[in-house]
Design a protein around this motif. Sequence first.
Motif, PDB file in Angstrom:
ATOM      1  N   VAL A 141       2.347   5.099   0.545  1.00 38.56           N
ATOM      2  CA  VAL A 141       1.508   5.485   1.681  1.00 38.56           C
ATOM      3  C   VAL A 141       1.886   6.876   2.191  1.00 38.56           C
ATOM      4  O   VAL A 141       1.036   7.619   2.691  1.00 38.56           O
ATOM      5  CB  VAL A 141       1.599   4.422   2.802  1.00 38.56           C
ATOM      6  N   ALA A 142       3.162   7.249   2.049  1.00 37.07           N
ATOM      7  CA  ALA A 142       3.601   8.582   2.466  1.00 37.07           C
ATOM      8  C   ALA A 142       2.866   9.684   1.697  1.00 37.07           C
ATOM      9  O   ALA A 142       2.733  10.808   2.188  1.00 37.07           O
ATOM     10  CB  ALA A 142       5.104   8.726   2.277  1.00 37.07           C
ATOM     11  N   ARG A 143       2.388   9.349   0.504  1.00 36.43           N
ATOM     12  CA  ARG A 143       1.647  10.320  -0.309  1.00 36.43           C
ATOM     13  C   ARG A 143       0.134  10.163  -0.151  1.00 36.43           C
ATOM     14  O   ARG A 143      -0.636  10.851  -0.822  1.00 36.43           O
ATOM     15  CB  ARG A 143       2.012  10.146  -1.790  1.00 36.43           C
ATOM     16  N   ARG A 144      -0.282   9.277   0.722  1.00 39.54           N
ATOM     17  CA  ARG A 144      -1.690   8.937   0.853  1.00 39.54           C
ATOM     18  C   ARG A 144      -2.303   9.640   2.059  1.00 39.54           C
ATOM     19  O   ARG A 144      -1.690   9.713   3.117  1.00 39.54           O
ATOM     20  CB  ARG A 144      -1.818   7.418   0.996  1.00 39.54           C
ATOM     21  N   ARG A 145      -3.498  10.106   1.903  1.00 42.42           N
ATOM     22  CA  ARG A 145      -4.212  10.760   3.002  1.00 42.42           C
ATOM     23  C   ARG A 145      -4.752   9.693   3.956  1.00 42.42           C
ATOM     24  O   ARG A 145      -5.344   8.701   3.527  1.00 42.42           O
ATOM     25  CB  ARG A 145      -5.362  11.588   2.442  1.00 42.42           C
ATOM     26  N   ILE A 146      -4.557   9.909   5.249  1.00 37.28           N
ATOM     27  CA  ILE A 146      -5.161   9.008   6.233  1.00 37.28           C
ATOM     28  C   ILE A 146      -6.658   9.300   6.289  1.00 37.28           C
ATOM     29  O   ILE A 146      -7.063  10.447   6.478  1.00 37.28           O
ATOM     30  CB  ILE A 146      -4.525   9.203   7.626  1.00 37.28           C
ATOM     31  N   PRO A 147      -7.500   8.299   6.084  1.00 36.03           N
ATOM     32  CA  PRO A 147      -8.949   8.531   6.101  1.00 36.03           C
ATOM     33  C   PRO A 147      -9.406   9.137   7.432  1.00 36.03           C
ATOM     34  O   PRO A 147      -8.970   8.712   8.504  1.00 36.03           O
ATOM     35  CB  PRO A 147      -9.536   7.121   5.905  1.00 36.03           C
ATOM     36  N   ALA A 148     -10.287  10.111   7.336  1.00 40.50           N
ATOM     37  CA  ALA A 148     -10.748  10.802   8.537  1.00 40.50           C
ATOM     38  C   ALA A 148     -11.801  10.001   9.287  1.00 40.50           C
ATOM     39  O   ALA A 148     -11.886  10.072  10.516  1.00 40.50           O
ATOM     40  CB  ALA A 148     -11.311  12.172   8.160  1.00 40.50           C
ATOM     41  N   THR A 149     -12.611   9.254   8.562  1.00 41.51           N
ATOM     42  CA  THR A 149     -13.680   8.467   9.180  1.00 41.51           C
ATOM     43  C   THR A 149     -13.697   7.067   8.575  1.00 41.51           C
ATOM     44  O   THR A 149     -13.128   6.825   7.504  1.00 41.51           O
ATOM     45  CB  THR A 149     -15.062   9.111   8.947  1.00 41.51           C
ATOM     46  N   GLN A 150     -14.384   6.160   9.237  1.00 39.66           N
ATOM     47  CA  GLN A 150     -14.493   4.794   8.724  1.00 39.66           C
ATOM     48  C   GLN A 150     -15.190   4.771   7.368  1.00 39.66           C
ATOM     49  O   GLN A 150     -14.869   3.949   6.506  1.00 39.66           O
ATOM     50  CB  GLN A 150     -15.257   3.925   9.732  1.00 39.66           C
ATOM     51  N   ALA A 151     -16.137   5.675   7.168  1.00 40.84           N
ATOM     52  CA  ALA A 151     -16.865   5.729   5.899  1.00 40.84           C
ATOM     53  C   ALA A 151     -15.948   6.076   4.733  1.00 40.84           C
ATOM     54  O   ALA A 151     -16.295   5.817   3.569  1.00 40.84           O
ATOM     55  CB  ALA A 151     -18.005   6.742   5.994  1.00 40.84           C
ATOM     56  N   ASP A 152     -14.789   6.653   5.015  1.00 36.43           N
ATOM     57  CA  ASP A 152     -13.854   7.045   3.954  1.00 36.43           C
ATOM     58  C   ASP A 152     -12.936   5.896   3.529  1.00 36.43           C
ATOM     59  O   ASP A 152     -12.176   6.048   2.569  1.00 36.43           O
ATOM     60  CB  ASP A 152     -12.981   8.212   4.427  1.00 36.43           C
ATOM     61  N   LEU A 153     -12.974   4.787   4.242  1.00 31.18           N
ATOM     62  CA  LEU A 153     -12.043   3.692   3.951  1.00 31.18           C
ATOM     63  C   LEU A 153     -12.336   3.039   2.616  1.00 31.18           C
ATOM     64  O   LEU A 153     -13.490   2.837   2.245  1.00 31.18           O
ATOM     65  CB  LEU A 153     -12.128   2.624   5.050  1.00 31.18           C
ATOM     66  N   ASN A 154     -11.261   2.679   1.910  1.00 29.53           N
ATOM     67  CA  ASN A 154     -11.423   1.858   0.713  1.00 29.53           C
ATOM     68  C   ASN A 154     -10.572   0.596   0.862  1.00 29.53           C
ATOM     69  O   ASN A 154      -9.923   0.380   1.878  1.00 29.53           O
ATOM     70  CB  ASN A 154     -11.105   2.644  -0.564  1.00 29.53           C
ATOM     71  N   GLN A 155     -10.568  -0.241  -0.161  1.00 24.75           N
ATOM     72  CA  GLN A 155      -9.916  -1.542  -0.048  1.00 24.75           C
ATOM     73  C   GLN A 155      -8.407  -1.432   0.100  1.00 24.75           C
ATOM     74  O   GLN A 155      -7.786  -2.216   0.842  1.00 24.75           O
ATOM     75  CB  GLN A 155     -10.257  -2.413  -1.256  1.00 24.75           C
ATOM     76  N   ALA A 156      -7.798  -0.487  -0.574  1.00 30.21           N
ATOM     77  CA  ALA A 156      -6.357  -0.309  -0.430  1.00 30.21           C
ATOM     78  C   ALA A 156      -6.013   0.084   0.999  1.00 30.21           C
ATOM     79  O   ALA A 156      -5.042  -0.429   1.578  1.00 30.21           O
ATOM     80  CB  ALA A 156      -5.844   0.742  -1.417  1.00 30.21           C
ATOM     81  N   ASP A 157      -6.800   0.970   1.585  1.00 32.30           N
ATOM     82  CA  ASP A 157      -6.583   1.380   2.975  1.00 32.30           C
ATOM     83  C   ASP A 157      -6.640   0.176   3.908  1.00 32.30           C
ATOM     84  O   ASP A 157      -5.747  -0.036   4.739  1.00 32.30           O
ATOM     85  CB  ASP A 157      -7.654   2.390   3.412  1.00 32.30           C
ATOM     86  N   VAL A 158      -7.701  -0.597   3.782  1.00 33.40           N
ATOM     87  CA  VAL A 158      -7.911  -1.761   4.653  1.00 33.40           C
ATOM     88  C   VAL A 158      -6.747  -2.735   4.542  1.00 33.40           C
ATOM     89  O   VAL A 158      -6.191  -3.197   5.546  1.00 33.40           O
ATOM     90  CB  VAL A 158      -9.235  -2.465   4.297  1.00 33.40           C
ATOM     91  N   THR A 159      -6.365  -3.041   3.325  1.00 32.09           N
ATOM     92  CA  THR A 159      -5.337  -4.055   3.108  1.00 32.09           C
ATOM     93  C   THR A 159      -3.987  -3.593   3.625  1.00 32.09           C
ATOM     94  O   THR A 159      -3.248  -4.378   4.245  1.00 32.09           O
ATOM     95  CB  THR A 159      -5.269  -4.424   1.616  1.00 32.09           C
ATOM     96  N   VAL A 160      -3.634  -2.353   3.396  1.00 31.24           N
ATOM     97  CA  VAL A 160      -2.362  -1.825   3.904  1.00 31.24           C
ATOM     98  C   VAL A 160      -2.306  -1.966   5.427  1.00 31.24           C
ATOM     99  O   VAL A 160      -1.313  -2.441   5.986  1.00 31.24           O
ATOM    100  CB  VAL A 160      -2.180  -0.350   3.490  1.00 31.24           C
ATOM    101  N   ALA A 161      -3.362  -1.550   6.106  1.00 33.37           N
ATOM    102  CA  ALA A 161      -3.362  -1.593   7.570  1.00 33.37           C
ATOM    103  C   ALA A 161      -3.302  -3.028   8.087  1.00 33.37           C
ATOM    104  O   ALA A 161      -2.549  -3.330   9.019  1.00 33.37           O
ATOM    105  CB  ALA A 161      -4.599  -0.881   8.108  1.00 33.37           C
ATOM    106  N   VAL A 162      -4.086  -3.911   7.491  1.00 34.31           N
ATOM    107  CA  VAL A 162      -4.107  -5.310   7.931  1.00 34.31           C
ATOM    108  C   VAL A 162      -2.745  -5.962   7.723  1.00 34.31           C
ATOM    109  O   VAL A 162      -2.239  -6.673   8.601  1.00 34.31           O
ATOM    110  CB  VAL A 162      -5.212  -6.082   7.192  1.00 34.31           C
ATOM    111  N   VAL A 163      -2.131  -5.714   6.585  1.00 32.42           N
ATOM    112  CA  VAL A 163      -0.825  -6.319   6.283  1.00 32.42           C
ATOM    113  C   VAL A 163       0.245  -5.796   7.236  1.00 32.42           C
ATOM    114  O   VAL A 163       1.084  -6.559   7.733  1.00 32.42           O
ATOM    115  CB  VAL A 163      -0.438  -6.070   4.816  1.00 32.42           C
ATOM    116  N   TRP A 164       0.229  -4.500   7.503  1.00 28.87           N
ATOM    117  CA  TRP A 164       1.237  -3.937   8.421  1.00 28.87           C
ATOM    118  C   TRP A 164       1.085  -4.522   9.822  1.00 28.87           C
ATOM    119  O   TRP A 164       2.071  -4.927  10.441  1.00 28.87           O
ATOM    120  CB  TRP A 164       1.135  -2.419   8.466  1.00 28.87           C
ATOM    121  N   THR A 165      -0.144  -4.579  10.328  1.00 30.05           N
ATOM    122  CA  THR A 165      -0.375  -5.126  11.668  1.00 30.05           C
ATOM    123  C   THR A 165       0.050  -6.590  11.734  1.00 30.05           C
ATOM    124  O   THR A 165       0.680  -7.021  12.716  1.00 30.05           O
ATOM    125  CB  THR A 165      -1.861  -4.975  12.044  1.00 30.05           C
ATOM    126  N   PHE A 166      -0.273  -7.359  10.718  1.00 29.74           N
ATOM    127  CA  PHE A 166       0.123  -8.771  10.658  1.00 29.74           C
ATOM    128  C   PHE A 166       1.644  -8.917  10.669  1.00 29.74           C
ATOM    129  O   PHE A 166       2.203  -9.740  11.408  1.00 29.74           O
ATOM    130  CB  PHE A 166      -0.460  -9.399   9.392  1.00 29.74           C
TER     131      PHE A 166
END
Length: 202
Positions: A141-166
């Motif tokens: 994730v340190a090498r990953r760009r933070i998506p600028a808009t919701q339209a830029d989100l992909n499945q890896a982005d979603v899953t990483v965020a959901v897992v971290w929050t959980f």
Amino acid sequence: MRLIGMLDSPYVRRAAISLKLLDVPFTHESVSVFRTFEQFRAINPVVKAPTLVCDDGVLLMDSTFIIDYAEALSGRSLMPADLAARRQDLRVLGLALAACEKVVQDVYEHNLRPEEKQHRPWIDRVDGQMSSAFSMLEAEVARRRIPATQADLNQADVTVAVVWTFTQAMLPGRVDGGAHPALAAFAGALERFDAFTETPPL
């Protein structure tokens, strides 16, 4: 369609956010596999969350398969088409889901199993796997760009965020944000998007 399960489950929340990003219409029913077991069993005898009840009554289980079906319905994918980018996202997804699995095992071991029946070598093994998964995920994730808009989100982005929050909700202090600054910043940024705020981990 009906999505069955509690949003405090990372798998249910991951599916719900993905359905929203794909513009697939559905209703969400907060039914617990614990507190309302019989109610869930009346919908799906397997009692597995998430469960998607399709319009024709067919039941789909497992967040990954539900998302796959939603992508087929929408004619869009939350995964990149480019092979190299897809392979990278599959690696990130694998690490995030492995970390999530170990968090769930840890929570179940401490919250559902009586203390006298807890097996310390098994707990140490699970915790070691969890630590390794999050360390490797932090590096990715340190090498990953933070998506600028919701339209830029992909499945890896979603899953990483959901897992971290959980993880932060279920094991506070155990996977320290200070030791995982990229993950903390990434998830914090994504949690501000509408698809996330409209789908809170209740």
